[in-house]
Motif scaffolding. Sequence first.
Motif, PDB file in Angstrom:
ATOM      1  N   PRO A  24       0.819  -1.203   0.000  1.00 38.44           N
ATOM      2  CA  PRO A  24       0.000   0.000   0.000  1.00 38.44           C
ATOM      3  C   PRO A  24       0.857   1.259   0.000  1.00 38.44           C
ATOM      4  N   ARG A  25       0.240   2.392  -0.233  1.00 35.44           N
ATOM      5  CA  ARG A  25       0.989   3.633  -0.335  1.00 35.44           C
ATOM      6  C   ARG A  25       1.566   4.059   1.007  1.00 35.44           C
ATOM      7  N   GLU A  26       0.889   3.724   2.093  1.00 34.98           N
ATOM      8  CA  GLU A  26       1.339   4.135   3.411  1.00 34.98           C
ATOM      9  C   GLU A  26       1.875   2.934   4.188  1.00 34.98           C
ATOM     10  N   SER A  27       2.845   3.213   5.059  1.00 36.61           N
ATOM     11  CA  SER A  27       3.393   2.195   5.964  1.00 36.61           C
ATOM     12  C   SER A  27       3.877   0.959   5.204  1.00 36.61           C
ATOM     13  N   THR A  28       4.610   1.181   4.138  1.00 36.24           N
ATOM     14  CA  THR A  28       5.108   0.060   3.342  1.00 36.24           C
ATOM     15  C   THR A  28       5.988  -0.873   4.160  1.00 36.24           C
ATOM     16  N   SER A  29       6.891  -0.302   4.943  1.00 38.25           N
ATOM     17  CA  SER A  29       7.792  -1.144   5.726  1.00 38.25           C
ATOM     18  C   SER A  29       7.010  -1.969   6.746  1.00 38.25           C
ATOM     19  N   HIS A  30       5.942  -1.381   7.298  1.00 34.76           N
ATOM     20  CA  HIS A  30       5.117  -2.106   8.275  1.00 34.76           C
ATOM     21  C   HIS A  30       4.427  -3.296   7.619  1.00 34.76           C
ATOM     22  N   VAL A  31       3.896  -3.096   6.417  1.00 39.70           N
ATOM     23  CA  VAL A  31       3.208  -4.177   5.706  1.00 39.70           C
ATOM     24  C   VAL A  31       4.186  -5.305   5.362  1.00 39.70           C
ATOM     25  N   ILE A  32       5.390  -4.931   4.947  1.00 33.59           N
ATOM     26  CA  ILE A  32       6.396  -5.947   4.626  1.00 33.59           C
ATOM     27  C   ILE A  32       6.766  -6.731   5.883  1.00 33.59           C
ATOM     28  N   ALA A  33       6.965  -6.018   6.981  1.00 28.63           N
ATOM     29  CA  ALA A  33       7.303  -6.691   8.238  1.00 28.63           C
ATOM     30  C   ALA A  33       6.191  -7.633   8.671  1.00 28.63           C
ATOM     31  N   GLU A  34       4.942  -7.207   8.529  1.00 27.59           N
ATOM     32  CA  GLU A  34       3.808  -8.055   8.911  1.00 27.59           C
ATOM     33  C   GLU A  34       3.755  -9.315   8.050  1.00 27.59           C
ATOM     34  N   ALA A  35       4.016  -9.170   6.752  1.00 29.16           N
ATOM     35  CA  ALA A  35       3.971 -10.324   5.854  1.00 29.16           C
ATOM     36  C   ALA A  35       5.073 -11.322   6.189  1.00 29.16           C
ATOM     37  N   ILE A  65      14.901   0.720   0.709  1.00 29.08           N
ATOM     38  CA  ILE A  65      14.737   1.468   1.968  1.00 29.08           C
ATOM     39  C   ILE A  65      13.650   0.878   2.861  1.00 29.08           C
ATOM     40  N   PRO A  66      12.399   0.693   2.380  1.00 24.42           N
ATOM     41  CA  PRO A  66      11.386   0.105   3.276  1.00 24.42           C
ATOM     42  C   PRO A  66      11.703  -1.330   3.675  1.00 24.42           C
ATOM     43  N   VAL A  67      12.423  -2.048   2.831  1.00 17.42           N
ATOM     44  CA  VAL A  67      12.803  -3.415   3.182  1.00 17.42           C
ATOM     45  C   VAL A  67      13.777  -3.402   4.350  1.00 17.42           C
TER      46      VAL A  67
END
Length: 257
Positions: A24-35, A65-67
């Motif tokens: 998603p456009r927001e909180s990309t790093s959070h979504v990756i961490a959750e997955a 960067i978000p990774v």
Amino acid sequence: MSDAIDGFPLDAPAHSPLLPAAAPRESTSHVIAEALRAAIVDGTLAPGAPLRQDAIARHFSVSAIPVREALRQLESEGWARAALHKGATVAPLSADEAREIYEIRSALESLAIGLAIPNHTAATLRESASLCRAAEREPDPSLYVARNVAFHMSLYAPAARPQLEDMIGTLHRRGERYLRLKFGLPSYKGESDNEHAALLDAVQRRDIPAAQSLVVAHLLGTGDLLHRFLTERAQAEAALANQPKPRARRTRTTSGS
């Protein structure tokens, strides 16, 4: 964990149900961490599996960067380990860590439930009862973990102690993949459900000493169970690894005259 893989799938299809490719456009790093956390919890990513930044970035169609932010988050929570020049890997399961997580939880959750009970209402008790039943009926390990957390946190929410709640939530996340191991021991799932019911009953009766005693026994018992299970498994794996390998038998060839 027979379906576990050795690392983040380089060629995973975009429609993978576990790891959504479109961040998603927001909180990309959070979504990756959750997955990634979900993949670790359900055993898709095995202990010691490499978490390659380039593969993860390609899968989510994002920059590095978000990774990196996601991997730092997982490392801070104990899900991943980073080594110089080697990158990040999934943290191994540890018998001592499992026991310690539940020891700390027992202290914090005993405090939380004592603070919460005087503030429970008929509505909050109905919610806790509903969540208790949902956890008891849930056969899927991954979903049970979520329902178990929801039930416990519902008991503590009326305490209105956000920092305490945040600390407990962090420990729940640290213990998720250990809790999943209990599904390899079906009889203990039933025991845990019975302990949840007894704990709920004490909260409904507003019996603070009984509720605190029950939550401590419940959590320390789980920690001891997981410590024993992981220790015995490690010993069995070590014994198997030290067994001498059978020598290959030579086949004789005969020549005709």
